[in-house]
Design a protein around this motif. Structure first.
Motif, PDB file in Angstrom:
ATOM      1  N   UNK A  53    -107.731 -43.631 -32.564  1.00 35.21           N
ATOM      2  CA  UNK A  53    -106.976 -44.863 -32.827  1.00 35.21           C
ATOM      3  C   UNK A  53    -106.210 -44.760 -34.142  1.00 35.21           C
ATOM      4  N   UNK A  54    -106.830 -44.163 -35.159  1.00 35.20           N
ATOM      5  CA  UNK A  54    -106.136 -43.980 -36.443  1.00 35.20           C
ATOM      6  C   UNK A  54    -104.956 -43.017 -36.286  1.00 35.20           C
ATOM      7  N   UNK A  56    -103.180 -42.697 -33.614  1.00 40.47           N
ATOM      8  CA  UNK A  56    -102.122 -43.495 -32.974  1.00 40.47           C
ATOM      9  C   UNK A  56    -101.356 -44.306 -34.015  1.00 40.47           C
ATOM     10  N   UNK A  57    -102.053 -44.852 -35.010  1.00 41.73           N
ATOM     11  CA  UNK A  57    -101.384 -45.605 -36.061  1.00 41.73           C
ATOM     12  C   UNK A  57    -100.486 -44.690 -36.906  1.00 41.73           C
ATOM     13  N   UNK A  58    -100.991 -43.500 -37.208  1.00 43.55           N
ATOM     14  CA  UNK A  58    -100.192 -42.550 -38.002  1.00 43.55           C
ATOM     15  C   UNK A  58     -98.923 -42.162 -37.242  1.00 43.55           C
ATOM     16  N   UNK A  59     -99.046 -41.910 -35.945  1.00 49.18           N
ATOM     17  CA  UNK A  59     -97.891 -41.535 -35.133  1.00 49.18           C
ATOM     18  C   UNK A  59     -96.905 -42.688 -35.017  1.00 49.18           C
ATOM     19  N   UNK A  60     -97.407 -43.882 -34.692  1.00 53.03           N
ATOM     20  CA  UNK A  60     -96.519 -44.997 -34.359  1.00 53.03           C
ATOM     21  C   UNK A  60     -95.966 -45.729 -35.578  1.00 53.03           C
ATOM     22  N   UNK A  61     -96.503 -45.459 -36.782  1.00 56.69           N
ATOM     23  CA  UNK A  61     -95.964 -46.097 -37.990  1.00 56.69           C
ATOM     24  C   UNK A  61     -94.491 -45.760 -38.179  1.00 56.69           C
ATOM     25  N   UNK A  62     -94.109 -44.526 -37.819  1.00 57.08           N
ATOM     26  CA  UNK A  62     -92.706 -44.143 -37.937  1.00 57.08           C
ATOM     27  C   UNK A  62     -91.831 -45.015 -37.055  1.00 57.08           C
ATOM     28  N   UNK A  63     -92.265 -45.286 -35.814  1.00 61.44           N
ATOM     29  CA  UNK A  63     -91.459 -46.089 -34.908  1.00 61.44           C
ATOM     30  C   UNK A  63     -91.347 -47.537 -35.378  1.00 61.44           C
TER      31      UNK A  63
END
Length: 487
Positions: A53-54, A56-63
């Motif tokens: 889950x963390x 996913x946050x690291x990946x999606x923070x850019x978007x």
């Protein structure tokens, strides 16, 4: 008889091409940012000991950052200008990359990825706009296509870079090294001229004329283009007011947003962000995962040329039908192989081949064509607003995809996750049939007249429908022919 190009004209053309290529490198930054996180996640997870889950946050923070950046990009572009906005985006890109490489905690990495997203949101709005405004008419389409191609090349370069650093497991270098091309781009952008159209918008006509003379090398061409810009600026952008007042414009904005949702939920960015995890689930070790991820990037680059070669021959809808069908089959087979179990090397290779088939389906269809359609269906007075809504939708949907994939894998399993995306692609075939217009060979003015006449969205690119709509408004056949000739 064609005029002979003088040395001055040739130099100006070379200057214009160089200017466009330099601006198109914003697409390379975009691609690097998308691709670089893919190979780093497993090493980040091991170093910081964080959950899926963390990650996913690291990946999606850019978007998420890109969505915010895109929201403010239109205002920034108008106030600061296209060039200064690109400079700001490049500076943020360098800062975000360095902060990613030096991140001391998952929270710091999420913040750095958000800053990178702001940079990409600003750049993805301003770079195509700048290219459209400085490129000579005869190479404008090629230069904008070059921007899209640069994105795919950036993804490939990032995948190759990740593969090289995977042998040491140094994720900080994976994320930080893209600051180097970012810094070179920042230096290059400072050499670009301001957009002539933006200078005209700010009342700086003499400077706009000077820029056009340097880029075109022909006084008469520069004067004609200057007059064209002045004429176009008589039609001000009033998208928000038009959105409030006109139901037909709301339909085109809604269509643009739907198209972006369709593009993102094909599952392409799932592969871009999490390819190593997908290959891990097929049974490959770390280095093989990253080499296959690089092959994904190469396939994406090469298949983009299919769309460039066919879009004006076959049309938009036939290519989308083919693309969504290929994607549904590819993901459906990948899901089935994971359900059955991939026990042999032949099974592994077959599954990889079907995943690459999916990549080809996307790169030849929804990847480039969705952006083309989003720009074509918006009327002139609301084009900036409509494209802005499409861009923000793209990033929000991108964020949702990036923030949910690992959760889906862990909750419903590998096979069901790929089947879900396969079913979505089948749904998009139906949506293309019901709602998407064919715009091949139709002028933007004709599309706008059909839209504002209230024709169904799927028919706003229909020439015969447009003619009937004109007749219903009292135009004769001769009037229609004359109007189309002018268009």
């Amino acid at each position: 008889m064609n005029a002979v190009a003088t040395p001055s004209t040739k130099l100006s053309r070379a200057t214009a091409v160089f200017t466009c290529i330099l601006a198109a490198l914003a697409g390379l930054m975009f691609g690097l940012d998308i691709g670089v996180i893919s190979g780093a996640t497993q090493f980040i997870q091991g170093d910081f000991h964080v959950s899926d889950h963390a990650i996913e946050w690291i990946v999606s923070a850019m978007m998420f950052g890109a969505a915010i950046g895109a929201l403010g990009a239109s205002w920034m572009s108008a106030m600061l200008g296209r060039k200064r906005s690109l400079i700001l985006g490049a500076a943020l890109f360098v800062a975000g990359s360095l902060l990613c490489g030096g991140a001391w905690s998952p929270q710091a990495l999420i913040t750095a990825r958000f800053i990178l997203g702001l940079a990409i949101g600003i750049a993805t709005f301003n770079a195509p706009l700048y290219l459209a405004e400085v490129a000579p008419e005869n190479i404008r389409g090629a230069m904008i296509s070059l921007y899209q191609l640069m994105i795919t090349i950036g993804i490939l370069v990032a995948f190759l870079s990740d593969t090289a650093f995977s042998y040491s497991g140094n994720w900080r270098w994976m994320l930080g090294i893209i600051a180097i091309p970012g810094a070179l781009f920042l230096l290059g952008v400072t050499l670009l001229p301001d957009s002539p159209r933006w200078l005209m918008m700010r009342g700086r006509t003499a400077q706009a004329a000077d820029v056009l003379r340097r880029l075109r090398g022909d006084e008469s061409v520069a004067k004609r283009e200057l007059a064209d810009i002045a004429e176009q600026l008589k039609t001000p952008q009033r998208g928000w007011h038009l959105f409030q007042e006109n139901a037909n414009f709301r339909r085109s904005v809604g269509l643009g947003m739907l198209l972006q949702l369709m593009q993102q939920f094909t599952g392409m960015n799932v592969v871009m962000y999490y390819a190593p995890r997908i290959f891990q689930n097929m049974g490959y070790d770390t280095h093989a995962q990253l080499w296959f991820t690089a092959i994904v990037g190469l396939t994406n680059v090469l298949a983009t040329f299919i769309a460039i070669g066919l879009v004006d021959k076959l049309g938009r809808k036939p290519i989308l039908y083919i693309g969504f069908t290929v994607m549904a089959i590819g993901l459906g087979v990948v899901g089935s192989m994971m359900h059955i179990g991939i026990a042999s090397h032949a099974g592994q290779m077959f599954t990889v081949a079907m995943l690459l088939t999916f990549i080809v389906g996307f790169a030849m269809s929804a990847g480039p064509l969705i952006w083309t359609l989003c720009s074509e269906v918006q009327p002139l007075k609301g084009r900036d607003f409509g494209i802005g809504c499409s861009t923000v939708t793209n990033w929000v949907a991108n964020m949702i995809v990036g923030a949910t994939f690992l959760t889906l894998l862990n909750s419903v399993g590998n096979a069901a996750t790929f089947w879900l995306y396969a079913v979505l692609n089948l749904l998009f075939i139906a949506l293309t049939l019901w709602l998407v217009p064919e715009t091949k060979g139709v002028t933007l003015e004709q599309i706008e007249r059909n839209l504002m006449a209230g024709l169904p969205l799927r028919r706003i690119g229909d020439r015969s429908a447009q003619a009937r709509a004109d007749r219903s408004h009292g135009f004769s056949a001769r009037d229609i022919r004359q109007k189309d000739a002018v268009s």
